[in-house]
Structures are given as structure tokens and as C-alpha cells.
Scaffold this active site. Structure first.
Site, PDB file in Angstrom:
ATOM      1  N   TYR A   1     -11.572  -8.051  -6.800  1.00 32.70           N
ATOM      2  CA  TYR A   1     -10.716  -8.108  -7.985  1.00 32.70           C
ATOM      3  C   TYR A   1     -11.232  -9.094  -9.019  1.00 32.70           C
ATOM      4  CZ  TYR A   1      -7.575  -5.427  -5.083  1.00 32.70           C
ATOM      5  OH  TYR A   1      -7.047  -4.441  -4.292  1.00 32.70           O
TER       6      TYR A   1
ATOM      7  N   ARG B   1       0.836  -1.193   0.000  1.00 34.17           N
ATOM      8  CA  ARG B   1       0.000   0.000   0.000  1.00 34.17           C
ATOM      9  C   ARG B   1       0.879   1.255   0.000  1.00 34.17           C
ATOM     10  NH1 ARG B   1      -2.734  -3.245   3.855  1.00 34.17           N
ATOM     11  NH2 ARG B   1      -4.845  -3.843   3.225  1.00 34.17           N
TER      12      ARG B   1
ATOM     13  N   HIS C   1      -4.770  -8.369   3.166  1.00 35.50           N
ATOM     14  CA  HIS C   1      -6.184  -8.202   3.474  1.00 35.50           C
ATOM     15  C   HIS C   1      -6.542  -8.949   4.746  1.00 35.50           C
ATOM     16  CE1 HIS C   1      -7.318  -7.278  -0.994  1.00 35.50           C
ATOM     17  NE2 HIS C   1      -6.915  -6.206  -0.336  1.00 35.50           N
TER      18      HIS C   1
END
Length: 421
Positions: free
Chosen positions: A399, A265, A390
């Protein structure tokens, strides 16, 4: 909203509507630069309407035609005199709102003008300490939450409410209504923040009754949008154009690889430290800024080589422990508000990359691209969840929307996904 204002605005000839909208902007103390930008867009709209014989009233059709003709195209380079075209879409939205509602609301709140009554300041400060010390909110999350609470308190002040216990259900409804121009996801977050604040006030005895149930529950589906993903050839072009002979190129290349090869991230890249690089073990070990959960990723040869190149030949000599620093003295880490979007945009523009459809192209889109690539390689959902950090596979399922075949697989194997820990 004043209904009389709406009637006046919606029935005005276009040039008069524009003139009144300009006066409204001046009342809201917009900067000269912003005023000049809006004036240019709107006056170009008036000229366009006359030139194309489209009448003398504002309409959605007129706005759409003008936008099609003048909106900046992906990858287009504008002349200095055409800078206003970058802002056509938003300029039309502001004028459209004024034509519909008879008023203009600033999209960015000037926090210098926010006023919290003296009797409200202590409860607000106590809540800030509670969020920091008991809820352990991250600094960025805490700052955003308290910003929304201050705006809420200021709104109550505009209703002549000086203490929180004077609130009525109608005041809360009016506050939510005032957010109608914001995206549903944003409204959901703000309402959730205010609900938590009201529950705190009840717990501390500042409110005598629970008003949190008055606020609506705004549900935004996790998979309401499709993640933006780069075509493989465009990603190759992006990486190939990076000038790895310069300090900027060495730094940016390593940042791009961390996003598109490891799926880190943006916040974790920005705060990555030298201590997180476990060279002997060949891993990157961090505590994720979003979830506070530990994450261990393999330090691949490609990523490792880019980091070594930057650390040896691109990173300035400094005592800072953060890996990535600014390029000019005093060579400090990126600020908490820097989303590193400019890094991707710089090299994307240099490569002349244009997307077939409108999409996001910041650093987070490279993370999306990795997830979609792994899906295409039939990587199990629980493995992708581990790579991306996650908390559950539910976050990973979004996704699948970018790959029809993967979506069918997800539908056929729901039991397998459901029982993955």
C-alpha cells in the site's frame, strides 16, 4: 500451434480473417449470443478500417484506433443497440490472438467436456481427499485446485496418456506452454497446484520418479501492481447515494461500511454471522476465511448503527445465522461464488462516479482505500497489518506504493518494519 495455420491467418485480408475466426468460434461451440457479439465487433472493425482508409489487414495499430473510438467509457450509458461496445477490448484480443496464432482457445473451460481417464480418476479423487482432510483447504480453494487438476488430466489425455506414470518431462512443458495466454499470476498458481499433485503421486508410489522439478518456478512479485484506491470525495459520493430507506440500501450500506471503515475482506463479510457481533464488548470477532487466524475489530458507532438499522428494519425474519441475506425468498446467504461486486457497481453507477484512470472498483478496492488512508495518517505498518488481518507486514507494504511520502518512510525505516512481530 500449427505453424501453417499461423501463416495463413497472418496474411489474410481483414474480412477473410474475420470470416475464418467466426468459423473457429463455431467449431468451439460458442453460444449464439457470444457468436453474435463477436461478429458485431469484428464487422464493425472491418467497416471502421475501410472508412478510415487504414488498409485491409489486421494490425495492433488498427485495433488500438478502433478501441479508442468505440470502447465503452467509464460511466457511459449505452443504447440497446450498442451493447457490443462493452466487449470491444476482449473481442479485439480474441481476433488478435487468431491473427497471430491461427487458433482460438476458450478462456473459460467447459468442465462438462473435461474427460479424466478411468485409470486416473482414483488418484485424482485420493488427492482431493488428501487436500480436504490433511491440508484442510477451504471449499472454494479445494474446488479451484481440483478444477485445475482435472484440466491437467484432460490435457494428458489429449496426448494419449491414460495413466500418470506415462508422463514425460516434455508433456509437462507442453502443458505449461498451453497456458501462455493467461496472466503470470494465474499461471503461477496453476503450476504450483500441479507441482503439489505430482509430489502427491510420487509419495503414493503412483509416479516412479519426481517430475515436479521439471515445472518452472514462476515468481510474481507481491508488489507487481498498485492497489486500486478511491479518492475520498468519490467514496463520500458512493456512500451518500445509497438509499437507506429500502432493505437493499440498508443491507448494502452496512456491507460497504464494513469494507471501507473496518477493512473486512469480501469473504469475511459474506460469511459474517450474528454470533460474530459482540454487542456488549463492542467488537466484531471472526476467524478469517483466508488465513484462518482470529481477528477482533472495534464495532464503531457508525458501523454498529448501520448493522442495527439493517437487522431491525431490512433483514427478513429467518433462522439463518449469516448477517447478510439475499433480498428475495427464500432469503438465503450469499453463495460462495458471489464476490459482492454488483453491490458496489450498482451504487457507483447510480452516483455517476467516473474514475480519472482505469482501476478496479469492487469491494476489495474499498479495503485498499482504508489501508491507504491509514498510511496517510502515519499509522504504523504493524497496526495496519493488525487491522487488515495480514499475516505479516510484508503484505501491508504494497500500500505504500500509492503514497510517495509513505514509500520514502518505508525506505528509511526498514529496520523498524523488519522487526515488527
Amino acid at each position: 500451434m500449427d505453424q501453417s495455420n499461423h501463416q495463413v491467418s497472418s496474411n489474410l485480408p481483414l474480412h477473410q480473417l474475420v470470416a475464418r475466426a467466426e468459423i473457429e468460434l463455431e467449431k468451439l461451440c460458442y453460444s449464439r449470443r457470444s457468436l453474435r457479439r463477436y461478429r458485431t465487433i469484428w464487422r464493425q472493425l472491418v467497416a471502421f478500417s475501410r472508412q478510415m482508409n487504414l488498409g485491409d489487414e489486421y494490425s495492433d495499430d488498427l485495433a488500438a484506433r478502433f478501441s479508442d473510438a468505440y470502447q465503452m467509457r467509464e460511466g457511459e450509458r449505452l443504447q440497446p443497440s450498442e451493447g457490443w461496445r462493452r466487449h470491444v477490448v476482449f473481442g479485439l484480443k480474441v481476433l488478435g490472438d487468431f491473427a497471430r496464432d491461427g487458433c482460438i482457445e476458450r478462456t473459460v473451460t467447459d468442465m462438462q467436456k473435461i474427460q479424466v481417464s478411468a485409470l486416473m480418476k482414483k488418484p485424482v479423487r485420493d488427492y482431493e481427499l488428501y487436500c480436504r482432510d490433511r491440508l484442510h483447504l477451504r471449499p472454494t480453494t479445494l474446488r479451484e485446485r481440483m478444477r485445475e487438476i482435472a484440466i491437467f488430466a484432460d490435457f494428458l489425455g489429449s496426448k494419449n496418456i491414460t495413466i500418470f506414470d506415462q508422463m514425460q518431462p516434455t508433456d509437462l512443458s507442453a502443458f505449461v506452454t498451453s497456458l501462455h495466454r493467461l496472466a503470470a499470476k494465474t499461471v503461477s498458481r496453476i503450476v504450483s497446484d500441479v507441482r503439489g499433485f505430482l509430489q502427491f503421486l510420487l509419495l503414493r508410489g503412483i509416479l516412479q520418479r519426481d517430475l515436479s522439478h521439471v515445472l518452472p518456478k514462476i515468481r510474481v512479485p507481491r508488489d507487481a501492481t498498485i492497489p486500486s484506491v478511491w479518492d475520498p470525495d468519490l467514496l463520500v459520493r458512493l456512500l451518500n447515494v445509497v438509499d437507506r430507506s429500502s432493505p437493499k440500501g440498508k443491507r448494502d450500506y452496512a456491507i460497504l461500511l464494513l469494507a471501507c471503515r473496518l477493512g473486512l475482506r469480501m469473504g469475511d463479510i459474506r460469511t459474517l454471522t450474528l454470533d460474530n457481533l459482540k454487542w456488549e464488548a463492542g467488537t466484531i470477532e471472526i476467524t478469517q476465511s483466508k488465513t484462518l487466524v482470529p481477528l477482533c475489530l472495534p464495532l464503531t458507532e457508525e458501523v454498529g448503527a448501520s448493522l442495527i438499522d439493517y437487522l431491525k428494519s431490512g433483514r427478513p425474519q429467518t433462522d439463518q445465522r449469516e448477517v447478510f441475506l439475499t433480498l428475495t425468498p427464500p432469503f438465503v446467504p450469499f453463495s460462495e461464488t458471489n464476490n459482492l461486486h454488483g453491490i458496489v457497481k450498482h451504487w457507483k453507477d447510480l452516483a455517476g462516479i467516473r474514475f480519472r484512470t482505469k482501476q478496479r472498483h469492487g469491494l476489495h478496492s474499498l479495503r485498499h482505500t482504508l489501508a491507504t488512508k491509514l498510511l496517510g495518517e502515519q499509522t504504523p505498518f504493524h497496526v495496519i497489518s493488525e487491522i487488515l488481518g495480514h499475516a505479516t507486514t510484508a503484505s501491508t507494504l504494497i500500500y505504500a506504493k500509492t503514497d510517495v511520502e509513505a514509500l520514502r518512510t518505508a525506505a528509511l525505516n526498514t529496520e523498524e518494519v523488519r522487526h515488527v512481530e
